[in-house]
Enzyme design. Sequence first.
Site, short mmCIF file in Angstrom:
data_model
loop_
_atom_site.label_atom_id
_atom_site.label_comp_id
_atom_site.label_asym_id
_atom_site.label_seq_id
_atom_site.Cartn_x
_atom_site.Cartn_y
_atom_site.Cartn_z
N ILE A 584 -4.82 4.51 21.16
CA ILE A 584 -4.18 4.95 22.41
C ILE A 584 -3.52 3.75 23.11
CG2 ILE A 584 -4.58 6.03 24.66
CD1 ILE A 584 -5.06 7.90 22.22
N THR A 665 -10.39 1.76 26.17
CA THR A 665 -11.52 1.73 25.25
C THR A 665 -12.35 2.99 25.48
OG1 THR A 665 -13.17 0.77 26.75
CG2 THR A 665 -11.65 -0.76 25.69
N GLU A 716 -6.27 10.93 34.66
CA GLU A 716 -5.80 12.25 34.19
C GLU A 716 -6.07 12.45 32.70
OE1 GLU A 716 -5.11 15.51 33.92
OE2 GLU A 716 -3.84 15.34 35.71
N ALA A 721 -6.10 15.16 27.68
CA ALA A 721 -5.11 14.10 27.41
C ALA A 721 -3.97 14.18 28.43
CB ALA A 721 -4.62 14.18 25.96
N LEU A 723 -2.23 16.67 29.38
CA LEU A 723 -2.08 17.94 30.13
C LEU A 723 -2.52 17.75 31.59
CD1 LEU A 723 -3.61 20.59 27.67
CD2 LEU A 723 -1.19 20.07 28.05
N GLY A 774 -5.47 11.30 14.76
CA GLY A 774 -5.72 10.58 16.02
C GLY A 774 -6.29 11.46 17.10
N ASP A 788 -18.29 14.80 23.68
CA ASP A 788 -16.97 14.59 24.29
C ASP A 788 -16.61 15.77 25.19
OD1 ASP A 788 -14.37 13.08 24.40
OD2 ASP A 788 -13.68 15.01 23.63
N LYS A 792 -16.21 16.03 29.42
CA LYS A 792 -15.08 16.64 30.13
C LYS A 792 -15.59 17.70 31.10
CE LYS A 792 -11.93 15.56 26.40
NZ LYS A 792 -11.47 15.95 25.08
N1 LIG Z 1 -7.50 10.10 20.87
C1 LIG Z 1 -7.21 10.92 21.82
O1 LIG Z 1 -6.53 11.93 21.63
C2 LIG Z 1 -7.72 10.69 23.18
C3 LIG Z 1 -8.47 9.59 23.45
N2 LIG Z 1 -8.95 9.38 24.71
C4 LIG Z 1 -9.73 8.20 24.99
O2 LIG Z 1 -8.95 7.04 24.77
C5 LIG Z 1 -9.81 5.95 24.53
C6 LIG Z 1 -9.31 5.16 23.33
O3 LIG Z 1 -9.37 5.91 22.18
P1 LIG Z 1 -8.75 5.36 20.84
O4 LIG Z 1 -7.55 4.59 21.10
O5 LIG Z 1 -8.67 6.53 19.96
O6 LIG Z 1 -9.89 4.36 20.35
P2 LIG Z 1 -9.75 3.15 19.31
O7 LIG Z 1 -11.08 3.00 18.68
O8 LIG Z 1 -8.59 3.35 18.42
O9 LIG Z 1 -9.48 1.92 20.23
C7 LIG Z 1 -10.44 1.40 21.06
C8 LIG Z 1 -9.98 0.02 21.48
O10 LIG Z 1 -10.88 -0.46 22.45
C9 LIG Z 1 -11.19 -1.80 22.11
N3 LIG Z 1 -12.48 -2.14 22.65
C10 LIG Z 1 -13.67 -1.56 22.40
N4 LIG Z 1 -14.63 -2.16 23.12
C11 LIG Z 1 -14.03 -3.12 23.82
C12 LIG Z 1 -14.49 -4.09 24.75
N5 LIG Z 1 -15.76 -4.16 25.11
N6 LIG Z 1 -13.58 -4.94 25.28
C13 LIG Z 1 -12.30 -4.87 24.94
N7 LIG Z 1 -11.82 -3.99 24.07
C14 LIG Z 1 -12.68 -3.12 23.51
C15 LIG Z 1 -11.11 -1.89 20.65
O11 LIG Z 1 -10.85 -3.21 20.32
P3 LIG Z 1 -11.47 -3.90 19.00
O12 LIG Z 1 -10.83 -3.22 17.90
O13 LIG Z 1 -11.11 -5.32 19.18
O14 LIG Z 1 -12.95 -3.64 19.10
C16 LIG Z 1 -9.92 -0.99 20.39
O15 LIG Z 1 -8.74 -1.73 20.53
C17 LIG Z 1 -11.20 6.53 24.40
O16 LIG Z 1 -11.91 6.37 25.59
C18 LIG Z 1 -10.94 8.01 24.17
O17 LIG Z 1 -11.95 8.85 24.64
C19 LIG Z 1 -8.69 10.24 25.74
C20 LIG Z 1 -7.94 11.36 25.51
C21 LIG Z 1 -7.41 11.68 24.21
N1 LIG Z 2 -11.36 13.30 20.98
C1 LIG Z 2 -10.85 13.97 22.09
C2 LIG Z 2 -9.65 13.26 22.57
C3 LIG Z 2 -9.38 13.56 23.95
O1 LIG Z 2 -10.15 13.38 24.87
C4 LIG Z 2 -10.44 15.36 21.71
O2 LIG Z 2 -10.50 15.66 20.54
O3 LIG Z 2 -10.12 16.14 22.58
NA NA Z 3 -5.11 15.50 31.43
#
Ligand SMILES: NC(=O)C1=CN([C@@H]2O[C@H](COP(=O)(O)OP(=O)(O)OC[C@H]3O[C@@H](n4cnc5c(N)ncnc54)[C@H](OP(=O)(O)O)[C@@H]3O)[C@@H](O)[C@H]2O)C=CC1
Ligand SMILES: N[C@@H](CC=O)C(=O)O
Ligand code: NA
Length: 932
Positions: A584, A665, A716, A721, A723, A774, A788, A792
């Site tokens: 993300i 994160t 939000e 996500a 929405l 993703g 999860d 929510k």
């Molecule tokens: N995927 C989706 O559709 C949605 C996701 N989200 C939320 O978005 C967030 C990110 O998800 P996503 O991108 O899929 O996750 P990823 O695992 O792809 O990315 C997580 C990132 O966070 C970093 N990270 C973890 N711990 C730490 C820390 N202590 N300090 C600094 N960086 C850290 C990781 O870095 P490193 O690799 O260096 O550890 C990595 O870059 C989550 O909270 C998720 O719930 C919300 C809505 C929808």
């Molecule tokens: N993993 C979550 C991502 C959004 O919060 C989902 O599947 O809805």
């Molecule tokens: Na939303």
Amino acid sequence: MVFSAAAAAALSSSSSTMISSRFLHSSAPLALQSRHITEKKISLSPPTSQRRVFSLLPSVSRMGFVSQRVKKESSNLRIFASATDISVEKSVEEVHLHKGDMWSVHKFGGTCVGSSERIKNVAEVIISDATERKLVVVSAMSKVTDMMYDLIQKAQSRDDSYLSALDAVLEKHKSTAHDLLDGDELAGFLSRLHHDISNLKAMLRAIYIAGHATESFSDFVAGHGELWSAQMLAAVVRQNGVDCTWMDTRDVIIVNPTSSNQVDPDFMESERRLEKWFSQKPSKTIIATGFIASTPDNIPTTLKRDGSDFSAAIMGSLVKAGQVTIWTDVDGVYSADPRKVSEAVILKKLSYQEAWEMSYFGANVLHPRTIIPVMRYDIPIVIRNIFNLSAPGTMICQSSVSENGDGQKEDSPVKGFATIDNLALVNVEGTGMAGVPGTANAIFGAVKDVGANVIMISQASSEHSVCFAVPEKEVKAVAEALQSRFREALHAGRLSQVQIIPNCSILATVGQKMASTPGVSATLFNALAKANINVRAIAQGCSEYNITVVIKREDCIRALRAVHSRFYLSRTTIAMGIIGPGLIGATLLDQLRDQTAILKEEFNIDLRVMGITGSKTMLLSDMGIDLLRWRELLKEKGEVADLEKFTHHVRGNHFIPNTVLVDCTADSNIASCYHDWLRKGIHVITPNKKANSGPLDHYSKLRALQRKSYTHYFYEATVGAGLPIISTLRGLLETGDKILRIEGIFSGTLSYLFNNFVGTQTFSEVVSEAKAAGYTEPDPRDDLSGTDVARKVIILARESGLKLELADLPIQSLVPEPLRGCASAGEFMEKLPQFDHDLAKERQQAEDAGEVLRYVGVVDAVNKKGIVELRRYKKDHPFAQLSGSDNIIAFTTRRYKEQPLIVRGPGAGAQVTAGGIFSDILRLASYLGAPS
Ligand SMILES: NC(=O)C1=CN([C@@H]2O[C@H](COP(=O)(O)OP(=O)(O)OC[C@H]3O[C@@H](n4cnc5c(N)ncnc54)[C@H](OP(=O)(O)O)[C@@H]3O)[C@@H](O)[C@H]2O)C=CC1
Ligand SMILES: N[C@@H](CC=O)C(=O)O
Ligand code: NA
């Protein structure tokens, strides 16, 4: 027009008097050649009262017919007024000094004449000015005044090297003269230079012997730089074929010293001497020395600080110049210090009062006293850049409203901002002050006794405290004086304290139009509040030209930038720190990269990513990371991640008033920092659900803090996500609706799984697809376990006012019991196929009954509970109609009771989630003042 045509005719028919059409029509320039005016009689028709007659005097004087001094009746001109006549008695000396718009005055500072090349440029500027008569005031060549003071210093401390230092002065001027002049001009200048140097040598020798230099000795020595630069410049102008005379202003400008180490010009005497000087050396181009003057007893003196500007203003007022141009090395007066606010603009016009206020508050304009002489005659001052002749500069004149090229008025009520650093606030407080006359007198009397300068004063009308700002270096003495002056009152408790608040700065907001414009201070304080800047004290006089606030010194530049961008609609600049450049976070960075230019151009929003940090590596930048290359930069230039250093860096950039940290994160440790960040004025935006679904008391503290501060926390993307779920719920609540139930498919992953688990693929295969797309959490077990969705549900429940903990929710987990303890997400994914048959069986049973499986979450606001479970729905139910990663959320409320309000659409995936975060960032920008 009050003077009758007959009166004008009476004057114009006089053989010795010329009167321009301005007298009759108040338009064209004035010119009066006054010579031997004796017993002029001006008849006024209709009869005019004595008072009215005197009110006309300035107009008469502006024509050059009589001078201001007639008002005081102390000169050789006297006016008698009766109901019908004005008689002008006695004669004035014969002069040829034409006064009025045909004179232009220029002033060139030391840098403008710092070298022979620059002196030539100055001569060109003078020659190319088409005004009929020019009076040019010139400073010493740059550094020369310091060299002269150094000579005195050396001589009085009996340091022989004053002789070699004097040689250096001689050499500098000799070589400049050789570069510029030849023939008689060179010989003439060098002979006077040598003569001056030998005089100086004698004088310095006397100082050396006495071990002391009187003030007039010092002033005499120090003023030589101006004498030489004026003579050289005059000679260069003459060499270009223009008639030109140099003026030693010690013969003309007469000043009286004041008690505060300043001088007051004696305009009457100076005018008399100017007329005399001019009658002996009439010239259309005069190069006059800046800085130097004489006392009434003809003792050489100087005009002290900013002396040459003052000389120009005095000369401008003596010749009633059409304009005084101050040449410098900047394009004009900026709306704020451009070293602190890169978007500061050059102001086209400033009123005298505005310039006065700005200069007082440290803007590099003109010293306030410089403005007074020209202000008396409405003479405009123009500040221009000698090194950029194409820049029109800033005009300081009576009215500051100006027109741009396209005819638009430049009428922002606020003109500029200025700051003063290194101040301390003194707060004298106590119940015994109210209603006691003389308290202020006693306080400020004590301050005066230690010679401290009070910069601003503020007293609330309750009279319980008086606070004032003084330079930090003077505060100790002030505090001691107050403690001693009020010892008894403090002892008796009538005064509770004399408090010192160190490390303060003043931010002054200046603009003549602020007077009578409501809302200016509201906007100002709002901008400060949004940048999380605490205001310690406020002062605004009833002139309303200036609102002064006292703030912490460390906040000063941020404050300046915040208010400047608010009033000048320059860009809303936000310093951003992105935490978690995973799926993300990386998508967000790419979206920012693609949109930055458009945001800048079209929406005036300047988003600067000052840092990116993962759990191991971070990348910091002072100006903003190049988002085209952030991946390689992070790899090549990344340093070991350190969240505290990261936060400090992003926030510590004082040049950007607003900071946001975007947590991408899923880490609860990061979420636990939000409170601290918000408390420090750092805005927080996140898709991470951990903070809002974590322990209830943490959540409550966070929301309480957010409500009472101007710092924003947007999330939000935590539900659905991109929405609009949180915003829809807020909209319902804030408009007075009541939530009864929220029910929906909140998981993109689980939606995708059951929309696609139709018998063609195994369950684990569909999970792998969801992960690859993703949709899943970093660990898909967070989705399959229902955690999860439960998060929510908790977020929405709390948003609706329910006080639920995650542990209060019954959650049906889809993670097979034996896999719950897997060490990693990878191991889990590997083993998941072994359990495919359980869900395959359940799906088949539902299908046999004409139903589908759907994983839902429910907030039951009526019964104050929630539930997360796998349910079966008939195939025609709206929840059965979804595709892809769609979320569907139904709000049943008092207003939407029969038919719920439904939001549906993709609720997971990198693009839509990053888009949701991005729109929170833009919402923040708009809250911070960006146009929406
Ligand atoms: N995927 C989706 O559709 C949605 C996701 N989200 C939320 O978005 C967030 C990110 O998800 P996503 O991108 O899929 O996750 P990823 O695992 O792809 O990315 C997580 C990132 O966070 C970093 N990270 C973890 N711990 C730490 C820390 N202590 N300090 C600094 N960086 C850290 C990781 O870095 P490193 O690799 O260096 O550890 C990595 O870059 C989550 O909270 C998720 O719930 C919300 C809505 C929808
Ligand atoms: N993993 C979550 C991502 C959004 O919060 C989902 O599947 O809805
Ligand atoms: Na939303």
